[in-house]
Scaffold this motif. Sequence first.
Motif, short mmCIF file in Angstrom:
data_model
loop_
_atom_site.label_atom_id
_atom_site.label_comp_id
_atom_site.label_asym_id
_atom_site.label_seq_id
_atom_site.Cartn_x
_atom_site.Cartn_y
_atom_site.Cartn_z
N ALA A 151 -3.07 13.43 9.07
CA ALA A 151 -3.59 12.12 8.69
C ALA A 151 -2.47 11.19 8.24
N GLN A 152 -1.47 11.76 7.57
CA GLN A 152 -0.32 10.95 7.15
C GLN A 152 0.48 10.48 8.36
N THR A 153 0.64 11.34 9.33
CA THR A 153 1.36 10.95 10.54
C THR A 153 0.65 9.81 11.25
N LYS A 154 -0.67 9.90 11.32
CA LYS A 154 -1.44 8.83 11.93
C LYS A 154 -1.32 7.54 11.12
N MET A 155 -1.32 7.65 9.78
CA MET A 155 -1.19 6.47 8.94
C MET A 155 0.18 5.82 9.12
N VAL A 156 1.22 6.63 9.28
CA VAL A 156 2.56 6.09 9.53
C VAL A 156 2.57 5.32 10.85
N LEU A 177 -5.26 1.10 -7.45
CA LEU A 177 -4.75 -0.26 -7.62
C LEU A 177 -3.39 -0.36 -6.97
N ALA A 178 -3.09 -1.48 -6.31
CA ALA A 178 -1.77 -1.66 -5.69
C ALA A 178 -1.46 -3.14 -5.57
N LYS A 179 -0.16 -3.48 -5.65
CA LYS A 179 0.24 -4.88 -5.49
C LYS A 179 1.74 -4.95 -5.20
N LEU A 180 2.10 -5.81 -4.24
CA LEU A 180 3.49 -6.12 -3.99
C LEU A 180 4.06 -6.92 -5.16
N HIS A 181 5.34 -6.73 -5.44
CA HIS A 181 6.02 -7.49 -6.48
C HIS A 181 6.67 -8.73 -5.86
N PRO A 182 7.00 -9.73 -6.68
CA PRO A 182 7.51 -11.00 -6.15
C PRO A 182 8.73 -10.87 -5.26
N ALA A 183 9.64 -9.95 -5.57
CA ALA A 183 10.84 -9.80 -4.74
C ALA A 183 10.53 -9.11 -3.42
N MET A 184 9.32 -8.58 -3.29
CA MET A 184 8.84 -7.92 -2.08
C MET A 184 9.70 -6.73 -1.67
N ASP A 185 10.25 -6.09 -2.70
CA ASP A 185 11.00 -4.86 -2.48
C ASP A 185 10.31 -3.67 -3.13
N LYS A 186 9.17 -3.93 -3.78
CA LYS A 186 8.50 -2.88 -4.54
C LYS A 186 6.99 -3.10 -4.54
N MET A 187 6.26 -1.98 -4.59
CA MET A 187 4.81 -2.02 -4.76
C MET A 187 4.45 -1.07 -5.89
N THR A 188 3.68 -1.56 -6.85
CA THR A 188 3.21 -0.68 -7.92
C THR A 188 1.82 -0.16 -7.57
N VAL A 189 1.58 1.10 -7.92
CA VAL A 189 0.36 1.80 -7.52
C VAL A 189 -0.17 2.57 -8.71
N GLU A 199 -0.10 8.48 0.54
CA GLU A 199 0.03 7.72 1.77
C GLU A 199 0.89 6.48 1.58
N LEU A 200 0.77 5.86 0.40
CA LEU A 200 1.53 4.63 0.16
C LEU A 200 3.01 4.91 0.01
N GLN A 201 3.38 6.13 -0.36
CA GLN A 201 4.80 6.49 -0.36
C GLN A 201 5.36 6.41 1.06
N PHE A 202 4.58 6.89 2.02
CA PHE A 202 5.02 6.82 3.42
C PHE A 202 5.02 5.37 3.91
N LEU A 203 4.00 4.59 3.50
CA LEU A 203 3.97 3.18 3.87
C LEU A 203 5.21 2.47 3.34
N GLY A 204 5.62 2.81 2.12
CA GLY A 204 6.83 2.23 1.56
C GLY A 204 8.06 2.53 2.40
N GLN A 205 8.14 3.74 2.95
CA GLN A 205 9.27 4.08 3.81
C GLN A 205 9.29 3.25 5.08
N VAL A 206 8.11 2.96 5.62
CA VAL A 206 8.04 2.15 6.84
C VAL A 206 8.51 0.73 6.58
N PHE A 207 8.09 0.15 5.44
CA PHE A 207 8.36 -1.25 5.17
C PHE A 207 9.57 -1.47 4.27
#
Length: 439
Positions: free
Chosen positions: A109-114, A363-375, A424-432
């Motif tokens: 499922a993680q591979t598919k999400m990536v 809960l999740a949100k991008l930070h203003p610098a768009m280099d980080k997401m808090t979860v 899953e969001l850890q993998f999303l972070g690697q993609v972006f």
Amino acid sequence: MKARLVPLYFDPGRDEDFGRMLAALRVLLADDAEFLDPLPLGGRIPDADGVILPQLLGEAYRQAAAFQAIRVPILLVTSEFGTLSMWDWEIAEYLRSSGVPTIGPYDLAQTKMVCAALRVKRELRTTKFLVYQDDPGQGFQAPIFKRFYWWEDECTQRLADKFGITVVKNSFRELGAAAQQIPDAAADETWERWKLPTAGLTQRAVRSAVKVYLAVCRDLDADRSIRAVGINCLNESHFSDSTPCLAWNMLYHERGILWGCEADTLSMATKYLLYHSLGAPIMMTNLYPFLLGNAALKHERIESFPEVDAEPENHVLVAHCGYLGVVPTGFATQWTLRNKVLAIVDENACAIDARLPVGKATLAKLHPAMDKMTVAEGQLKGYAQFPGSDCLNGGVLKVRDGRKLMSSLASHHYLLVVGHHRAELQFLGQVFGLTVEEI
């Protein structure tokens, strides 16, 4: 649209095992990825969303430079189950220590999400966000609204630089005027096709809400690259005799358009990444941590936070515009369109009273610098009602560490996603290229 992946092999190591693994991946990821022609490691990578290695060999220890030259995400999927094989952990760690980030899912499922995230990354480069606003921060509650980063040109530029998103700004004044010119008969005919649950609304209120939908549709019809839309609906609410809540529900279900309350483009970007990568029900809401005390209570015009069994410091009231927030009917366990709650909007306006399922939530949100997401993972424990307040039906969310949450929040606006998705969001972070921080 599927993720475009280039299979890589070690030259001259392409053998039967490579062919067998690639064939297995073509089956496992048939709905998720388009596999281009295989290339040797070090070969010129064509236009693709990423590369995938179905097989790893000890030769990898002598090919660090070739890996370092790759400029797209590198997936290591070396088992017939669509995951990284345990025998390849050492190679993955060696590459990481050599400055080569790789993505090694441990669940199919993680591979598919990536793959979904890679597709989203490409799609965003041709995506427009449409926002309706005229003089943001200058209308109602100006001392509050002037503080928000999403109005800044820097925010718009960073969305373009980081994700390729183009923000198109149209006049809310003109949209409101155009909506009011739409004939009542057109609104009535449209409403007949939907007939969603309502309570206490006048015919005029329903018509006005539908007219906002019809007016926005005209702009969407003119540009199919618009995939999310928002309105500065509170701060500049004087431009309309309604609110866009109903329109956002209709546009999501009819066209797959995502929405941005208050034209918050940073929340829109977060929502786009999460929803189109995870596919889980999602909405944006305000956070009122119990630890915030009177500052939160005053804003919602309530005397105290709801009673909880234990650990009040780890609880958050989640509410927006009188209820939980804009929740599409397809995500909700209960859904009713009601009269508006907030004094800031027109007396004719409406709001959605809806509930997400109780249970696991993120809960999740991008930070203003768009280099980080808090979860933050938590549990949506239930709902609380405060008659006569600005929170007639809000959610009660329990998080792991309320004090850490308070010290790390990026905004009062956060995305609330059904289910737990930190892994899953850890993998999303690697993609972006995002750091994903658990709070």
